[in-house]
Scaffold this active site. Structure first.
Site, PDB file in Angstrom:
ATOM      1  N   LEU A  84       1.540   3.631   2.404  1.00 56.79           N
ATOM      2  CA  LEU A  84       2.380   3.911   3.473  1.00 56.79           C
ATOM      3  C   LEU A  84       3.347   2.586   3.462  1.00 56.79           C
ATOM      4  O   LEU A  84       4.469   2.594   3.819  1.00 56.79           O
ATOM      5  CB  LEU A  84       1.730   3.720   4.702  1.00 56.79           C
ATOM      6  CG  LEU A  84       2.415   3.874   6.014  1.00 56.79           C
ATOM      7  CD1 LEU A  84       3.492   4.984   5.882  1.00 56.79           C
ATOM      8  CD2 LEU A  84       1.474   3.644   7.191  1.00 56.79           C
ATOM      9  N   TYR A 122     -16.015   3.016   9.164  1.00 51.89           N
ATOM     10  CA  TYR A 122     -14.370   3.033   9.323  1.00 51.89           C
ATOM     11  C   TYR A 122     -14.008   3.228  10.574  1.00 51.89           C
ATOM     12  O   TYR A 122     -13.020   2.818  11.254  1.00 51.89           O
ATOM     13  CB  TYR A 122     -13.787   3.846   8.194  1.00 51.89           C
ATOM     14  CG  TYR A 122     -12.388   4.228   8.291  1.00 51.89           C
ATOM     15  CD1 TYR A 122     -11.607   3.032   7.757  1.00 51.89           C
ATOM     16  CD2 TYR A 122     -11.989   5.273   8.470  1.00 51.89           C
ATOM     17  CE1 TYR A 122     -10.226   3.264   7.993  1.00 51.89           C
ATOM     18  CE2 TYR A 122     -10.521   5.471   8.528  1.00 51.89           C
ATOM     19  CZ  TYR A 122      -9.634   4.500   8.286  1.00 51.89           C
ATOM     20  OH  TYR A 122      -8.420   4.557   8.192  1.00 51.89           O
ATOM     21  N   LYS A 161     -11.732   1.138  13.458  1.00 50.23           N
ATOM     22  CA  LYS A 161     -10.336   1.553  13.836  1.00 50.23           C
ATOM     23  C   LYS A 161     -10.360   1.492  15.364  1.00 50.23           C
ATOM     24  O   LYS A 161      -9.209   1.428  16.142  1.00 50.23           O
ATOM     25  CB  LYS A 161     -10.047   2.803  13.201  1.00 50.23           C
ATOM     26  CG  LYS A 161      -9.617   2.503  11.675  1.00 50.23           C
ATOM     27  CD  LYS A 161      -8.594   1.429  11.073  1.00 50.23           C
ATOM     28  CE  LYS A 161      -7.192   2.332  11.500  1.00 50.23           C
ATOM     29  NZ  LYS A 161      -6.249   1.309  11.072  1.00 50.23           N
ATOM     30  N   GLY A 177       0.869  -1.396   0.013  1.00 46.47           N
ATOM     31  CA  GLY A 177       0.147  -0.131   0.024  1.00 46.47           C
ATOM     32  C   GLY A 177       0.844   1.409  -0.051  1.00 46.47           C
ATOM     33  O   GLY A 177       2.078   1.266   0.167  1.00 46.47           O
TER      34      GLY A 177
END
Length: 291
Positions: A14, A133, A137, A12
């Site tokens: 990052l 989302y 998280k 990805g």
């Protein structure tokens, strides 16, 4: 002292930058797992991958940086079950397997807050996510904390970089084309270059001794999306007047966006970690790397 690193989410945005930072540490061993190599919805596979990696570690210490996440914010509104497993349960599985054996550095988000603040969120601000989302998280943060062990959750926000789709790359494309664009001016945050974030996460991983269990790491300062878009146009020599302001209400999305995403990084500095670069300075460097 040599370190063995495992990077999840390695393909990805990052993850790419984490691997580039770690490539500058030739004495360390780096294992990279992307989605194709590790299905985070499969508990048996996740636990097995971590155990196999730990059993093969020959370095003085071991660090897992979890950059993997379900990041499709709008899609999560109708697929919360998957987001919950990837963002909520999987970090807990990782933390449980690592406890007592290796350090975990887990990446979280500003979406765990409700976005109604007017001053930067400190690390101990109440968590109150408003989206699927964000809920997923927040669950991941709790799962990591519950597992114990040597684990640090690092919240970040407004990440952009050379790899993958992101706001800055999109605006750079529009600027290069000399195209007009309307951008919301009522959401404020701290743009964060993924290369800076990656370096910060590696700094957390390599620290000897204890690290706080919860930190905030963005680039320094704050701006609206509108202001960020204008800055991108300016950096690329395009006319910033092509960027016009609009409101969140004018562009409704399935998932609510935080109006305020500014995170207080004082705990990061207090931990003796590298100072955050001002976001505009980071942007000036970053736009030269965009392809």
């Amino acid at each position: 002292m040599s370190t063995a690193w495992l990077v999840t989410g390695a393909r990805g945005q990052l993850g790419h930058d984490l691997l580039e930072v770690l490539a500058g540490r030739p004495g360390d061993a780096v294992t990279a797992l992307g989605r194709a190599e590790l299905d985070l919805t499969d508990e048996t596979a996740v636990r097995g991958a971590v155990r196999a990696w730990l059993d093969g570690v020959r370095a003085d210490r071991a660090v897992l940086v979890n950059a993997a996440a379900y990041t499709a914010v709008d899609a999560a509104e109708t697929d919360e079950d998957t987001a919950t497993v990837v963002n909520g349960h999987a970090p807990g599985w990782l933390a449980q397997e690592l406890a007592g054996r290796a350090r975990l550095v887990h990446v979280s988000t500003d979406y765990v807050f409700d976005g109604t603040a007017t001053t930067p969120y400190p690390v101990d601000a109440p968590v109150a996510p408003r989206s699927a989302y964000g809920r997923s998280k927040a669950l991941g943060e709790r799962a990591v904390a519950a597992a114990g062990g040597d684990a640090t959750v690092v919240r970040t926000a407004w990440v952009y970089g050379r790899h993958g789709a992101n706001f800055v790359r999109t605006m750079a494309g529009r600027a290069a084309a000399g195209a007009p664009v309307s951008v919301v001016d009522d959401q404020v945050g701290s743009p964060t270059w993924s290369a800076d974030l990656a370096a910060g996460l590696v700094a957390v991983g390599e620290r000897t001794g204890p690290v706080p269990p919860l930190l905030h790491r963005t680039d320094a300062g704050a701006v609206s999306w509108f202001g960020l878009a204008r800055a991108v146009y300016e950096e690329l020599g395009a006319d910033p007047a092509l960027v016009s302001p609009t409101t969140t209400a004018a562009f409704p999305r399935p998932a609510p966006r935080p109006a305020w995403s500014v995170l207080d990084g004082s705990a990061w500095l207090a931990a003796g970690l590298p100072p955050q670069r001002p976001w505009r300075e980071a942007l000036a460097r970053a736009v030269r790397t965009l392809g």
